[in-house]
Motif scaffolding. Structure first.
Motif, PDB file in Angstrom:
ATOM      1  N   LYS A 169     -81.080   1.743  31.406  1.00 24.52           N
ATOM      2  CA  LYS A 169     -81.313   2.406  32.689  1.00 24.52           C
ATOM      3  C   LYS A 169     -80.279   3.504  32.899  1.00 24.52           C
ATOM      4  O   LYS A 169     -79.105   3.345  32.584  1.00 24.52           O
ATOM      5  CB  LYS A 169     -81.212   1.396  33.829  1.00 24.52           C
ATOM      6  CG  LYS A 169     -81.540   1.997  35.200  1.00 24.52           C
ATOM      7  CD  LYS A 169     -81.353   0.993  36.313  1.00 24.52           C
ATOM      8  CE  LYS A 169     -82.644   0.253  36.527  1.00 24.52           C
ATOM      9  NZ  LYS A 169     -82.595  -0.559  37.768  1.00 24.52           N
ATOM     10  N   PHE A 170     -80.750   4.641  33.444  1.00 23.98           N
ATOM     11  CA  PHE A 170     -79.840   5.718  33.817  1.00 23.98           C
ATOM     12  C   PHE A 170     -80.315   6.356  35.109  1.00 23.98           C
ATOM     13  O   PHE A 170     -81.475   6.228  35.493  1.00 23.98           O
ATOM     14  CB  PHE A 170     -79.688   6.755  32.699  1.00 23.98           C
ATOM     15  CG  PHE A 170     -80.924   7.566  32.421  1.00 23.98           C
ATOM     16  CD1 PHE A 170     -81.109   8.803  33.013  1.00 23.98           C
ATOM     17  CD2 PHE A 170     -81.907   7.096  31.556  1.00 23.98           C
ATOM     18  CE1 PHE A 170     -82.247   9.566  32.756  1.00 23.98           C
ATOM     19  CE2 PHE A 170     -83.044   7.841  31.285  1.00 23.98           C
ATOM     20  CZ  PHE A 170     -83.218   9.083  31.887  1.00 23.98           C
ATOM     21  N   ALA A 171     -79.368   7.017  35.791  1.00 21.23           N
ATOM     22  CA  ALA A 171     -79.694   7.720  37.035  1.00 21.23           C
ATOM     23  C   ALA A 171     -79.117   9.125  36.964  1.00 21.23           C
ATOM     24  O   ALA A 171     -78.003   9.322  36.473  1.00 21.23           O
ATOM     25  CB  ALA A 171     -79.120   6.973  38.236  1.00 21.23           C
ATOM     26  N   LYS A 172     -79.891  10.080  37.454  1.00 16.97           N
ATOM     27  CA  LYS A 172     -79.431  11.461  37.576  1.00 16.97           C
ATOM     28  C   LYS A 172     -79.253  11.750  39.060  1.00 16.97           C
ATOM     29  O   LYS A 172     -80.107  11.401  39.877  1.00 16.97           O
ATOM     30  CB  LYS A 172     -80.438  12.430  36.967  1.00 16.97           C
ATOM     31  CG  LYS A 172     -80.527  12.335  35.470  1.00 16.97           C
ATOM     32  CD  LYS A 172     -81.465  13.396  34.940  1.00 16.97           C
ATOM     33  CE  LYS A 172     -81.494  13.377  33.424  1.00 16.97           C
ATOM     34  NZ  LYS A 172     -82.315  14.463  32.894  1.00 16.97           N
ATOM     35  N   ILE A 173     -78.122  12.397  39.366  1.00 16.65           N
ATOM     36  CA  ILE A 173     -77.779  12.695  40.755  1.00 16.65           C
ATOM     37  C   ILE A 173     -77.272  14.125  40.840  1.00 16.65           C
ATOM     38  O   ILE A 173     -76.526  14.582  39.971  1.00 16.65           O
ATOM     39  CB  ILE A 173     -76.666  11.739  41.253  1.00 16.65           C
ATOM     40  CG1 ILE A 173     -77.158  10.302  41.281  1.00 16.65           C
ATOM     41  CG2 ILE A 173     -76.158  12.158  42.617  1.00 16.65           C
ATOM     42  CD1 ILE A 173     -76.081   9.300  41.632  1.00 16.65           C
ATOM     43  N   SER A 174     -77.651  14.819  41.909  1.00 20.75           N
ATOM     44  CA  SER A 174     -77.070  16.126  42.223  1.00 20.75           C
ATOM     45  C   SER A 174     -76.030  15.906  43.319  1.00 20.75           C
ATOM     46  O   SER A 174     -76.345  15.351  44.372  1.00 20.75           O
ATOM     47  CB  SER A 174     -78.128  17.095  42.732  1.00 20.75           C
ATOM     48  OG  SER A 174     -79.005  17.445  41.689  1.00 20.75           O
ATOM     49  N   LEU A 175     -74.796  16.331  43.045  1.00 17.95           N
ATOM     50  CA  LEU A 175     -73.690  16.146  43.985  1.00 17.95           C
ATOM     51  C   LEU A 175     -73.209  17.504  44.479  1.00 17.95           C
ATOM     52  O   LEU A 175     -72.942  18.401  43.671  1.00 17.95           O
ATOM     53  CB  LEU A 175     -72.539  15.404  43.302  1.00 17.95           C
ATOM     54  CG  LEU A 175     -71.357  15.051  44.197  1.00 17.95           C
ATOM     55  CD1 LEU A 175     -71.723  13.893  45.112  1.00 17.95           C
ATOM     56  CD2 LEU A 175     -70.148  14.691  43.347  1.00 17.95           C
ATOM     57  N   ALA A 176     -73.094  17.646  45.795  1.00 15.01           N
ATOM     58  CA  ALA A 176     -72.592  18.879  46.400  1.00 15.01           C
ATOM     59  C   ALA A 176     -71.133  18.693  46.801  1.00 15.01           C
ATOM     60  O   ALA A 176     -70.788  17.712  47.456  1.00 15.01           O
ATOM     61  CB  ALA A 176     -73.413  19.246  47.635  1.00 15.01           C
TER      62      ALA A 176
ATOM     63  N   LEU B   5     -75.402   8.666  35.386  1.00 14.73           N
ATOM     64  CA  LEU B   5     -74.858   7.313  35.492  1.00 14.73           C
ATOM     65  C   LEU B   5     -75.686   6.378  34.621  1.00 14.73           C
ATOM     66  O   LEU B   5     -76.920   6.484  34.585  1.00 14.73           O
ATOM     67  CB  LEU B   5     -74.906   6.815  36.939  1.00 14.73           C
ATOM     68  CG  LEU B   5     -74.074   7.570  37.960  1.00 14.73           C
ATOM     69  CD1 LEU B   5     -74.798   8.775  38.491  1.00 14.73           C
ATOM     70  CD2 LEU B   5     -73.696   6.655  39.092  1.00 14.73           C
ATOM     71  N   TRP B   6     -75.030   5.447  33.942  1.00 13.44           N
ATOM     72  CA  TRP B   6     -75.695   4.513  33.043  1.00 13.44           C
ATOM     73  C   TRP B   6     -75.574   3.078  33.538  1.00 13.44           C
ATOM     74  O   TRP B   6     -74.604   2.699  34.186  1.00 13.44           O
ATOM     75  CB  TRP B   6     -75.103   4.597  31.638  1.00 13.44           C
ATOM     76  CG  TRP B   6     -75.462   5.858  30.941  1.00 13.44           C
ATOM     77  CD1 TRP B   6     -74.707   6.993  30.845  1.00 13.44           C
ATOM     78  CD2 TRP B   6     -76.674   6.131  30.229  1.00 13.44           C
ATOM     79  NE1 TRP B   6     -75.379   7.957  30.133  1.00 13.44           N
ATOM     80  CE2 TRP B   6     -76.585   7.454  29.742  1.00 13.44           C
ATOM     81  CE3 TRP B   6     -77.824   5.396  29.968  1.00 13.44           C
ATOM     82  CZ2 TRP B   6     -77.603   8.041  29.008  1.00 13.44           C
ATOM     83  CZ3 TRP B   6     -78.836   5.969  29.232  1.00 13.44           C
ATOM     84  CH2 TRP B   6     -78.714   7.286  28.755  1.00 13.44           C
ATOM     85  N   GLU B   7     -76.578   2.280  33.208  1.00 12.52           N
ATOM     86  CA  GLU B   7     -76.620   0.830  33.385  1.00 12.52           C
ATOM     87  C   GLU B   7     -76.191   0.354  34.779  1.00 12.52           C
ATOM     88  O   GLU B   7     -76.879   0.614  35.731  1.00 12.52           O
ATOM     89  CB  GLU B   7     -75.811   0.139  32.280  1.00 12.52           C
ATOM     90  CG  GLU B   7     -76.307   0.452  30.874  1.00 12.52           C
ATOM     91  CD  GLU B   7     -77.674  -0.137  30.547  1.00 12.52           C
ATOM     92  OE1 GLU B   7     -78.191  -0.971  31.314  1.00 12.52           O
ATOM     93  OE2 GLU B   7     -78.251   0.244  29.520  1.00 12.52           O
TER      94      GLU B   7
ATOM     95  N   GLU C 187     -73.277  18.332  32.344  1.00 16.59           N
ATOM     96  CA  GLU C 187     -73.355  17.199  33.258  1.00 16.59           C
ATOM     97  C   GLU C 187     -72.011  16.497  33.288  1.00 16.59           C
ATOM     98  O   GLU C 187     -71.210  16.634  32.374  1.00 16.59           O
ATOM     99  CB  GLU C 187     -74.394  16.186  32.766  1.00 16.59           C
ATOM    100  CG  GLU C 187     -75.772  16.740  32.593  1.00 16.59           C
ATOM    101  CD  GLU C 187     -76.687  15.807  31.836  1.00 16.59           C
ATOM    102  OE1 GLU C 187     -77.832  15.659  32.279  1.00 16.59           O
ATOM    103  OE2 GLU C 187     -76.262  15.236  30.814  1.00 16.59           O
ATOM    104  N   VAL C 188     -71.816  15.702  34.331  1.00 22.42           N
ATOM    105  CA  VAL C 188     -70.670  14.807  34.384  1.00 22.42           C
ATOM    106  C   VAL C 188     -71.197  13.409  34.097  1.00 22.42           C
ATOM    107  O   VAL C 188     -72.045  12.896  34.831  1.00 22.42           O
ATOM    108  CB  VAL C 188     -69.973  14.851  35.759  1.00 22.42           C
ATOM    109  CG1 VAL C 188     -68.814  13.856  35.786  1.00 22.42           C
ATOM    110  CG2 VAL C 188     -69.497  16.248  36.085  1.00 22.42           C
ATOM    111  N   VAL C 189     -70.730  12.817  32.998  1.00 23.06           N
ATOM    112  CA  VAL C 189     -71.087  11.435  32.670  1.00 23.06           C
ATOM    113  C   VAL C 189     -70.087  10.556  33.409  1.00 23.06           C
ATOM    114  O   VAL C 189     -68.884  10.575  33.125  1.00 23.06           O
ATOM    115  CB  VAL C 189     -71.040  11.186  31.147  1.00 23.06           C
ATOM    116  CG1 VAL C 189     -71.396   9.733  30.844  1.00 23.06           C
ATOM    117  CG2 VAL C 189     -71.971  12.141  30.421  1.00 23.06           C
ATOM    118  N   VAL C 190     -70.579   9.802  34.374  1.00 19.80           N
ATOM    119  CA  VAL C 190     -69.728   9.049  35.294  1.00 19.80           C
ATOM    120  C   VAL C 190     -69.275   7.742  34.656  1.00 19.80           C
ATOM    121  O   VAL C 190     -70.080   7.002  34.087  1.00 19.80           O
ATOM    122  CB  VAL C 190     -70.484   8.777  36.609  1.00 19.80           C
ATOM    123  CG1 VAL C 190     -69.673   7.906  37.544  1.00 19.80           C
ATOM    124  CG2 VAL C 190     -70.867  10.086  37.277  1.00 19.80           C
ATOM    125  N   ASN C 191     -67.957   7.458  34.777  1.00 17.99           N
ATOM    126  CA  ASN C 191     -67.471   6.149  34.333  1.00 17.99           C
ATOM    127  C   ASN C 191     -66.900   5.329  35.483  1.00 17.99           C
ATOM    128  O   ASN C 191     -66.697   4.137  35.343  1.00 17.99           O
ATOM    129  CB  ASN C 191     -66.464   6.270  33.173  1.00 17.99           C
ATOM    130  CG  ASN C 191     -65.291   7.147  33.484  1.00 17.99           C
ATOM    131  OD1 ASN C 191     -64.848   7.217  34.616  1.00 17.99           O
ATOM    132  ND2 ASN C 191     -64.804   7.847  32.490  1.00 17.99           N
TER     133      ASN C 191
END
Length: 114
Positions: free
Chosen positions: A28-35, A58-60, A99-103
């Protein structure tokens, strides 16, 4: 200075609901637009708000949190790393994206009222 060569920390507001999907391998992953907002003075010496948009991935477990708790206007802080990639659209045109891969994800609540 940080010992990490590729580190990003952002605080901002979601531009829309997370787009959650599952890969062919069932990840599972999610894509988000952040302002994120900043201010500068214009030629009339007035403060002007400037918004910069960032694409987050974002993952898992973080994708699960995003799906469950985040919506348009949610305020978050993230830490992650920059990732560049190319993709080809349906018309065969090749595009570049960063992209920013979020941890790390911190839910701050509240909504942007500006």
């Amino acid at each position: 200075m940080s010992t990490s060569n590729n580190s990003v920390r952002l605080t901002g507001f979601l531009g829309g609901a997370p787009e959650v999907k599952v890969t062919e391998s069932q990840k599972k992953f999610a894509k988000i637009s952040l302002a994120t907002n900043g201010f500068r003075k214009n030629s009339k010496n007035e403060f002007v708000k400037e918004t910069t948009w960032h694409q987050l991935l974002l993952w898992e477990k973080q994708a699960d949190l995003a799906e469950k708790y985040l919506g348009k206007g949610s305020k978050i802080t993230i830490e992650g790393r920059l990732a560049n990639r190319y993709y080809t659209d349906k018309d065969g045109i090749r595009h570049f994206t960063m992209e920013v891969v979020v941890n790390e994800l911190l839910l701050l609540g509240g909504k942007d009222t500006d």
